[in-house]
Motif scaffolding. Sequence first.
Motif, short mmCIF file in Angstrom:
data_model
loop_
_atom_site.label_atom_id
_atom_site.label_comp_id
_atom_site.label_asym_id
_atom_site.label_seq_id
_atom_site.Cartn_x
_atom_site.Cartn_y
_atom_site.Cartn_z
N UNK A 7 -20.84 -4.17 21.70
CA UNK A 7 -21.09 -3.05 22.60
C UNK A 7 -20.86 -1.76 21.82
N UNK A 8 -21.38 -0.64 22.34
CA UNK A 8 -21.08 0.63 21.67
C UNK A 8 -19.56 0.79 21.58
N UNK A 9 -19.05 1.44 20.55
CA UNK A 9 -17.60 1.61 20.42
C UNK A 9 -17.05 2.30 21.68
N UNK A 10 -15.90 1.84 22.18
CA UNK A 10 -15.33 2.49 23.36
C UNK A 10 -14.98 3.95 23.07
N UNK A 11 -15.09 4.78 24.09
CA UNK A 11 -14.80 6.20 23.90
C UNK A 11 -13.38 6.40 23.39
N UNK A 12 -12.47 5.52 23.80
CA UNK A 12 -11.06 5.68 23.42
C UNK A 12 -10.83 5.47 21.93
N UNK A 13 -11.84 4.91 21.23
CA UNK A 13 -11.68 4.67 19.79
C UNK A 13 -11.99 5.91 18.96
N UNK A 14 -12.51 6.95 19.63
CA UNK A 14 -12.84 8.18 18.90
C UNK A 14 -11.99 9.34 19.40
N UNK A 15 -11.65 10.22 18.52
CA UNK A 15 -11.02 11.49 18.90
C UNK A 15 -12.01 12.58 18.51
N UNK A 16 -12.40 13.36 19.49
CA UNK A 16 -13.41 14.39 19.22
C UNK A 16 -12.73 15.71 18.90
N UNK A 17 -12.65 16.01 17.62
CA UNK A 17 -12.12 17.30 17.18
C UNK A 17 -13.05 17.80 16.10
N UNK A 18 -13.24 19.10 16.03
CA UNK A 18 -14.11 19.65 15.01
C UNK A 18 -13.64 19.24 13.61
N UNK A 19 -14.58 18.72 12.81
CA UNK A 19 -14.25 18.32 11.45
C UNK A 19 -13.96 16.84 11.30
N UNK A 20 -13.80 16.15 12.43
CA UNK A 20 -13.52 14.72 12.41
C UNK A 20 -14.77 13.95 12.00
N UNK A 21 -14.67 12.96 11.10
CA UNK A 21 -15.88 12.17 10.79
C UNK A 21 -16.21 11.26 11.96
N UNK A 22 -17.50 11.02 12.23
CA UNK A 22 -17.85 10.10 13.31
C UNK A 22 -17.20 8.73 13.06
N UNK A 23 -16.81 8.04 14.13
CA UNK A 23 -16.12 6.76 13.99
C UNK A 23 -16.97 5.79 13.17
N UNK A 24 -18.27 5.76 13.46
CA UNK A 24 -19.19 4.95 12.66
C UNK A 24 -20.03 5.90 11.82
#
Length: 544
Positions: A232-249
Motif C-alpha cells: 500500500x502507499x506508505x502511511x502518512x505517519x511514516x513521513x514528517x513534512x518539513x521544508x527541506x526533508x527528503x521524500x520518504x521514498x
Amino acid sequence: MGSKWKAVTAGAAGAVLSFGLAELIHGLYAGVPSVFVALSQRVIELTPGGFATRAIETLGQADIPVLISTMVIGALVVAGLLAILSLRSPIAALAGVVVLAAIAVAAAFTEPLVAPVPTVVVIVGCLAAGVAAAEFLLRSSGLRATAAAPVGDGTPPPPTMDVRSREAHAAGGIAVPRRNFLLLSGGAAVMGLAAAGVGRALSGGGGQVASAPVKLPQGSGGAAGVTHRTLPPPPAAASIEVKGMPPLITPTEDFYLIDTALTAPRLDANTWKLSVGGAVQNPFEISYNDLLSMSTRESDITLSCVSNEVGGGLVSNGRWTGVLLSDVLKEAGVSPGDVGRGSPAEQLVGRSADGWTSGFKTELALDGREALVAFGLNGNELPPNHGYPVRLVVPGLYGYVSATKWLTELELTDWDFDAYWIQRTWTKEGPVKTQSRIDTVKDDDQLERGTVPIGGVAWAPHRGISRVEVSTDDGETWNEARLAAQLDEDTWRHYVYDWDANSAGEYTLQVRATDGEGETQTAEVTPPHPSGATGYHTVKATVA
Ligand SMILES: Nc1nc2c(c(=O)[nH]1)N[C@H]1C(S)=C(S)[C@@H](COP(=O)(O)O)O[C@H]1N2
Ligand SMILES: [Mo]
C-alpha cells in the motif's frame, strides 16, 4: 607556426576525425562499442587501488569530466607525436597506428555487447580515415614537400596554385594552398566533433531514459502458489513534512547513482538471462519472463554507498519490485546448511554484463531479509542506469558488496574470491553503518528566532532505527527527536526535533541515531575508505 606544431595539429585533427566517426557509427549500431568509452573504461579498471578508491567509486558523480578530459588530451598528444614521427619515418608512425588499432580493438572487445567483425572493420576504417586526413593535412601544409614523395605523378601543377603549393606538387605533395592549412585542420576537427555529437545523441549517451511500468505476466502461468505482493502507499505517519526533508521514498530521477560504467550497458530483456551456478545442486538459467512468473513482491529498501560522506547524498530509499533472492537460490537447490563458514558456497557473487562483481555471505540471502533479484523501482522497470533489466538489492549491505546492476550471473563460491572493490582495497564485508543526516538546516543557514525544526533521515538498514537525538550545543547535551513511524526496518526513518531557538548566536547542530538493536552510531570520525564513513553529521548555523 613551427613545423612540429603543424604536424601536431594535423595529427590531432586526424584523431578527432577518427574518434568522431567511430562514435557516429556506434550511435547507428550498438554492436560496435564506443571506442572512446571502451578505452576510458579500461583505464578505470587498470587504475591502481589508491587512486581508484577515492576518485573512481564515485565516478557516477564528479570524476567523469576529469577522466574524459584526460582521455581526450592523451589521445591528442599521442596523435600529435605520431604525426611528428611520421615526418621522419612514415613507417614507424604507421606501426604506431597499428599498435593503436590493436589497443582499441582489445578495449572494445571487453565491452558487453560487442559484434566482433563489424567492430574490427570500423576501428580499422576510422583509424585509416584519421590517418588519411592527417596525411592530407601534412601535405597541404607543405611539410611533406621534403619527404619522400608517395604519390607524385610528375604532371605540371595547375596554373592557379601559389608558389608553395607548386613546390609541394613538384615534390609529390597535393595541391592545396598552404594558408588554408588551419582552416582544413579546423574543418576536419569540426567534422569529427559533429560526428561524435550525433553519435552520442543517437546512442542516448548521458541522458536518462524514461522507463515503463512493471508488467507482471497475467494469470501467473498456472503455477501453484505464485503470488505477487504489492505494498500500500506508505502511511502518512511514516513521513514528517518539513521544508527541506527528503521524500520518504526517493523519486527515481533523484535516486543516487554510482557505478564504474561510463555509459549504462543497454541490455535487451528479451534475450537477457540470469545464470545461477557455481557450488549449487541444480545450476540453471532463467529468462526475464520466467523470473517475473515466479512469486514477486514489492519491498521498501534503503540503498547506500560506502563512499557516502557523513551528511552526504549517496543514500536513497526505493520501493523495489523483485523476486526473493532466497527463492532463486532454492530453485538452485541451495539450503542454509550448505553455505556456512568454510563451505564452497559461502559467498554469493553477482556478476554484471559489464564484468563488474560483488560478493557477500550467502547466509545473508537466506536469513529472512528481503534480498531481491529486482526488476522494478518505484513501480516502473529499472532505468538503464539503475541496472535494467535486473539487479540485486540486499537490505543492510552497502552497494559495492551486493547491489549488482545489469545482473547476468549468480555464482556460489568460497570466501576466497575477491569482488571488484575488494581487489581495490575496500573491506570484504560491507554492512551499512548506522547513520543520520540533518536535512532541514544547512551549513551557514541564517535562522530566525523561534521554533526551528531540525529534521532529516536516519538509517540502519535491516536493524531499523529506534531513537534519534539532536544536539544544538556541539554535542554537550542531547535532545530526543520525534520519530515518524518506521516504514520498514530496511528503510531510513524521518525524524524531527523542534528546537526553540530563542537567543541569537552561532550554533553547532549535531544528530545521532540508535539502531533497532540499541546500538548508537559512533562519534568517531572516519573517512569512507575502507568500510564506510562514521561520525556525527554536524551543521553550523546562525540565529539572528
Ligand atoms: N554492474 C555494477 N553494479 C553496481 C556498481 C557498479 O559499478 N557496476 N556499483 C555498485 C555500488 S558501489 C553502489 S553504491 C550501487 C549504486 O546503485 P544505484 O546507482 O542504483 O544507486 O550499485 C552497485 N552496483
Ligand atoms: Mo557504492
